[in-house]
Design a protein around this motif. Structure first.
Motif, mmCIF file in Angstrom:
data_model
loop_
_atom_site.group_PDB
_atom_site.id
_atom_site.type_symbol
_atom_site.label_atom_id
_atom_site.label_comp_id
_atom_site.label_asym_id
_atom_site.label_seq_id
_atom_site.Cartn_x
_atom_site.Cartn_y
_atom_site.Cartn_z
ATOM 1 N N ASN A 192 47.573 -7.953 46.283
ATOM 2 C CA ASN A 192 47.650 -6.567 46.764
ATOM 3 C C ASN A 192 48.490 -6.468 48.037
ATOM 4 O O ASN A 192 49.264 -5.524 48.218
ATOM 5 C CB ASN A 192 46.247 -6.019 47.016
ATOM 6 N N THR A 234 52.020 -6.700 46.965
ATOM 7 C CA THR A 234 52.490 -5.425 46.411
ATOM 8 C C THR A 234 52.823 -4.448 47.541
ATOM 9 O O THR A 234 53.887 -3.804 47.530
ATOM 10 C CB THR A 234 51.395 -4.812 45.509
ATOM 11 N N LEU A 235 51.914 -4.355 48.507
ATOM 12 C CA LEU A 235 52.164 -3.440 49.628
ATOM 13 C C LEU A 235 53.452 -3.819 50.368
ATOM 14 O O LEU A 235 54.227 -2.956 50.758
ATOM 15 C CB LEU A 235 50.977 -3.471 50.598
ATOM 16 N N ARG A 236 53.634 -5.126 50.534
ATOM 17 C CA ARG A 236 54.848 -5.597 51.216
ATOM 18 C C ARG A 236 56.082 -5.210 50.397
ATOM 19 O O ARG A 236 57.074 -4.749 50.949
ATOM 20 C CB ARG A 236 54.741 -7.121 51.338
ATOM 21 N N ALA A 237 55.994 -5.398 49.066
ATOM 22 C CA ALA A 237 57.141 -5.102 48.203
ATOM 23 C C ALA A 237 57.473 -3.615 48.212
ATOM 24 O O ALA A 237 58.647 -3.244 48.158
ATOM 25 C CB ALA A 237 56.849 -5.569 46.779
ATOM 26 N N VAL A 238 56.452 -2.767 48.266
ATOM 27 C CA VAL A 238 56.735 -1.327 48.205
ATOM 28 C C VAL A 238 57.039 -0.728 49.582
ATOM 29 O O VAL A 238 57.076 0.486 49.740
ATOM 30 C CB VAL A 238 55.599 -0.531 47.513
ATOM 31 N N GLY A 239 57.225 -1.596 50.580
ATOM 32 C CA GLY A 239 57.754 -1.098 51.845
ATOM 33 C C GLY A 239 56.804 -1.056 53.022
ATOM 34 O O GLY A 239 57.112 -0.461 54.045
ATOM 35 N N PHE A 240 55.646 -1.711 52.881
ATOM 36 C CA PHE A 240 54.763 -1.811 54.054
ATOM 37 C C PHE A 240 55.289 -2.920 54.951
ATOM 38 O O PHE A 240 55.576 -4.013 54.483
ATOM 39 C CB PHE A 240 53.320 -2.123 53.627
ATOM 40 N N SER A 241 55.398 -2.633 56.245
ATOM 41 C CA SER A 241 55.911 -3.646 57.170
ATOM 42 C C SER A 241 54.833 -4.694 57.437
ATOM 43 O O SER A 241 53.641 -4.456 57.202
ATOM 44 C CB SER A 241 56.310 -2.984 58.489
ATOM 45 N N PRO A 266 56.815 -11.409 49.184
ATOM 46 C CA PRO A 266 56.703 -10.257 48.286
ATOM 47 C C PRO A 266 57.315 -10.504 46.907
ATOM 48 O O PRO A 266 56.993 -9.802 45.952
ATOM 49 C CB PRO A 266 57.450 -9.146 49.026
ATOM 50 N N VAL A 267 58.170 -11.543 46.807
ATOM 51 C CA VAL A 267 58.760 -11.869 45.493
ATOM 52 C C VAL A 267 57.650 -12.247 44.505
ATOM 53 O O VAL A 267 57.815 -12.139 43.289
ATOM 54 C CB VAL A 267 59.795 -13.016 45.644
ATOM 55 N N ALA A 268 56.498 -12.673 45.063
ATOM 56 C CA ALA A 268 55.369 -13.081 44.207
ATOM 57 C C ALA A 268 54.927 -11.964 43.270
ATOM 58 O O ALA A 268 54.264 -12.225 42.260
ATOM 59 C CB ALA A 268 54.203 -13.513 45.076
ATOM 60 N N VAL A 269 55.288 -10.711 43.586
ATOM 61 C CA VAL A 269 54.851 -9.600 42.728
ATOM 62 C C VAL A 269 55.561 -9.629 41.367
ATOM 63 O O VAL A 269 55.081 -9.041 40.414
ATOM 64 C CB VAL A 269 55.097 -8.216 43.377
ATOM 65 N N PHE A 270 56.715 -10.341 41.311
ATOM 66 C CA PHE A 270 57.403 -10.438 40.022
ATOM 67 C C PHE A 270 56.764 -11.547 39.199
ATOM 68 O O PHE A 270 56.752 -12.704 39.607
ATOM 69 C CB PHE A 270 58.890 -10.726 40.209
ATOM 70 N N GLY A 271 56.239 -11.173 38.079
ATOM 71 C CA GLY A 271 55.559 -12.171 37.257
ATOM 72 C C GLY A 271 56.506 -12.903 36.341
ATOM 73 O O GLY A 271 56.160 -13.923 35.747
ATOM 74 N N THR A 293 62.719 -4.161 54.887
ATOM 75 C CA THR A 293 61.494 -3.417 54.539
ATOM 76 C C THR A 293 61.793 -1.925 54.474
ATOM 77 O O THR A 293 61.288 -1.205 53.613
ATOM 78 C CB THR A 293 60.392 -3.675 55.588
ATOM 79 N N GLN A 300 49.991 -3.764 39.126
ATOM 80 C CA GLN A 300 49.789 -4.113 40.542
ATOM 81 C C GLN A 300 49.273 -2.930 41.351
ATOM 82 O O GLN A 300 49.724 -2.692 42.471
ATOM 83 C CB GLN A 300 51.089 -4.612 41.191
ATOM 84 N N ASN A 343 53.120 6.098 53.556
ATOM 85 C CA ASN A 343 53.985 5.086 54.167
ATOM 86 C C ASN A 343 55.467 5.448 54.018
ATOM 87 O O ASN A 343 56.321 4.841 54.640
ATOM 88 C CB ASN A 343 53.710 3.727 53.501
ATOM 89 N N ASP A 365 60.442 -4.709 36.326
ATOM 90 C CA ASP A 365 60.420 -6.093 35.861
ATOM 91 C C ASP A 365 59.516 -6.205 34.631
ATOM 92 O O ASP A 365 58.294 -6.235 34.769
ATOM 93 C CB ASP A 365 59.899 -6.988 36.993
#
Lengths: 379, 224
Positions: free
Chosen positions: A286, A289-296, A371-376, B81, B96, B113, B169
């Motif tokens: 989670n 995911t937050l990091r990937a969608v733009g959370f700093s 954040p690359v971990a979000v890609f399965g 970011t 996700q 955000n 993806d």
């Protein structure tokens, strides 16, 4: 509610059983620490109570008196010398000696006998029954209600023996505690010297003096130091501090409770750290995911810090409720849990800081999230 | 029309010296608003690496990437970011979604955000949930939804902040054929409606006919 707070709360409380167990454990550990500090505060109050509540500014004591409970004889002439000092408003004598009291059933109990002068300075400050002035009646004694059972005294009028001399209980004091297991018993100075034959008729233990209006206690102390020989002159604060330092540091009991309090905080830190680390690990996908969608990273760290404050805050609430319940229950016992607004505030702040510091491991984990971990996919 | 995504001579090498492995080799392409492309390729061909670079999650070894007219690599004008937060939307293989939040909260956390004005957020969430047929499920948690429903919410989340580029993806990988096709249809429909450039990584060759463009990647080399 701020969205980061909402996110942090919902994430940390998602697994309710674990969250409840963690809050309860933190609450109990805060209670443990607060109770130890409460004991310390209660004990310091106990060992300094007579010095603080006597109302004097300066105490004249024998050289190297380590604590109020271990006073030794000084000439009564010092009382006259203090009274004649231009800086003193009044001066009163006080006797203190270790004696034994024989109950009606024959059992003997060690006591700390306090003999007060005409003004009853250094006597009990609160009475449950009778009047303080009754100590001046012949063979009169005041005991505290907390130790009535220990002394075998049921009511006013009961008779006991002190050092083989008959005494009559004419007053019951309240909240005059002892740390030594030897209860304080109050009588007149004249009677005290008759009970304790180690004292000559011209000896006392302490002189308590009040500074004249406009004179600082330190000034009175300094002037008495230059005028008196063979004794030590301390302000009431200094004597109280010396007594507290003796009992808490030299005997080691204060160190013991402080160590237990620190242990409480340390185990609390471990519980917080482990809980937060577990929660963070559970929510790694989670966070990714937050990091990937733009959370700093700062926002994610903020979420972990908020969670540590939530855990610490709820633990503090639970622990505080336990502490105040225990303090209330122990208020009328020989070993009370006490605190002050300042000390309790310091405990709360310390606990919250410990919880925040405990989140470092979880923060480190969050900062390392890729954040690359979000890609399965494997492509 | 001006390109919203420009990828030029992108190389990505993992490891050094004798252990160096080139995963992407001289990849160049661009996409304009509303462009919908499929990216096909066998496992290990570099699809995920390319998607990670386009999504500003991974730094290329060489080459340039421009999103919405702003350089992301080699020199980024704003933190990466920020690129993701402002210009990129993601749809992952698994939806996700945050399991401890309701559908609406999942969207609202991301909306708050983003740069969306506060008065715009609620309306935007309502519109997307309505368009994706998820309005009646807004109070449910992800655990109470089917795989297809979760993926719809993920699509809504990716479009909330009106991204210039939407990267998906293998969004159909966790779905059955019917739901997979429906998800791709939704993605295409929404991307076209929002004028968002859409790049979808997929293994399902039956779906490619729905896209305007098809890219093939193999051994790190991209062909259209």
């Amino acid at each position: 509610m701020n969205s980061s707070w909402r996110l942090a709360i919902k994430m940390v409380a998602f697994r309710r059983v674990r969250f409840s167990v963690a809050c309860s454990a933190l609450g109990f550990l805060f209670f443990l620490s607060a109770a130890q500090i409460g004991l310390l505060v209660g004990w310091i109050d106990t060992v300094t109570a007579i010095v603080v509540r006597a109302g004097g500014d300066v105490w004249v004591v024998a050289h190297k008196t380590p604590a109020f409970d271990y006073g030794t004889a000084i000439p009564e002439q010092r009382l006259d010398e203090v009274r004649s000092s231009p800086n003193s408003e009044w001066a009163e004598p006080l006797f203190m000696g270790w004696m034994f009291l024989q109950r009606t059933d024959g059992r003997r109990v060690n006591i700390e006998l306090i003999g007060v002068g005409d003004a009853c300075v250094g006597g009990p400050w609160r009475m449950a029954a009778g009047n303080v002035d009754c100590v001046h009646e012949p063979r009169s004694i005041i005991v505290d209600e907390l130790y009535q059972q220990q002394l075998g005294i049921e009511r006013i009028g009961d008779e006991i023996e002190i050092a083989g001399r008959r005494a009559v209980v004419r007053g019951i004091s309240q909240d005059v505690r002892t740390l030594t297991a030897a209860p304080f018993c109050f009588c007149s100075l004249k009677e005290a010297r008759q009970y304790d034959l180690r004292y000559r008729s011209d000896e006392i233990t302490y002189v308590i003096a009040k500074a004249k209006l406009g004179v600082d206690p330190e000034d009175l102390r300094d002037s008495l130091r230059s005028e008196l020989s063979g004794v030590e002159v301390l302000t009431a604060t200094e004597f109280a501090q010396r007594s507290a330092a003796y009992w808490m540091l030299e005997t080691g009991i204060g160190v013991t409770v402080i160590i237990t309090a620190v242990l409480g905080f340390s185990v609390g830190a471990l519980v917080t750290s482990q809980t937060l680390f577990g929660i963070t690990n559970d929510h790694l996908p989670n966070f990714a995911t937050l990091r990937a969608v733009g959370f700093s990273q700062a926002k994610l760290v903020g979420i972990v810090l908020t969670q540590s404050l939530i855990l610490g805050g709820l633990g503090t609430l639970v622990g505080s409720a336990l502490f105040f319940a225990a303090a209330h229950a122990s208020a009328r016992t020989p070993i009370p849990l006490e605190t002050t607004p300042l000390i309790f505030s310091c405990l709360v702040v310390t606990n919250l800081l410990v919880c925040v510091a405990s989140s470092l491991l979880a923060i480190r984990t969050v900062l390392r999230i890729d954040p690359v971990a979000v890609f399965g996919g494997q492509g | 029309m001006k390109a919203v995504l420009e990828c030029a001579s992108v190389r990505k090498v993992y490891g050094e010296k004798t252990l160096a492995q080139t995963v992407l080799d001289n990849v160049s392409f661009s996409m304009v608003p509303g462009d919908c492309a499929a990216l096909l390729g066998p496992s290990g061909s570099g699809k995920t690496t390319l998607l990670s670079i386009l999504g500003c999650l991974l730094t290329p070894t060489e080459g340039t990437l421009t999103i919405n007219g702003m350089s992301a690599f080699p020199k980024s004008v704003i933190p990466l970011t920020e690129f993701r937060r402002r210009y990129v939307g993601f749809v992952f293989q698994q939806a996700q979604l945050l399991p401890f939040l309701s559908v609406e909260e999942n969207l609202s956390v991301v909306a708050k955000n983003s740069d969306l004005a506060s008065h715009d957020r609620k309306g935007r969430i309502d519109i997307l949930l309505d368009r994706l047929g998820m309005s009646e499920h807004r109070r449910k948690r992800p655990g109470e939804l089917s795989g297809g429903q979760r993926q719809r919410v993920a699509i809504a989340r990716s479009l909330l902040h009106r991204p210039a580029v939407l990267l998906a993806d293998e969004p159909t990988a966790a779905l059955d054929r019917k739901n997979g096709e429906a998800a791709v249809d939704l993605l295409l429909e929404e991307a076209r409606a929002e004028s968002t450039a859409l790049l979808v990584v997929t293994h399902d060759t039956r779906l490619v006919r729905k896209f305007d463009r098809v890219f093939h990647i193999e051994n790190g080399r991209l062909e259209e």
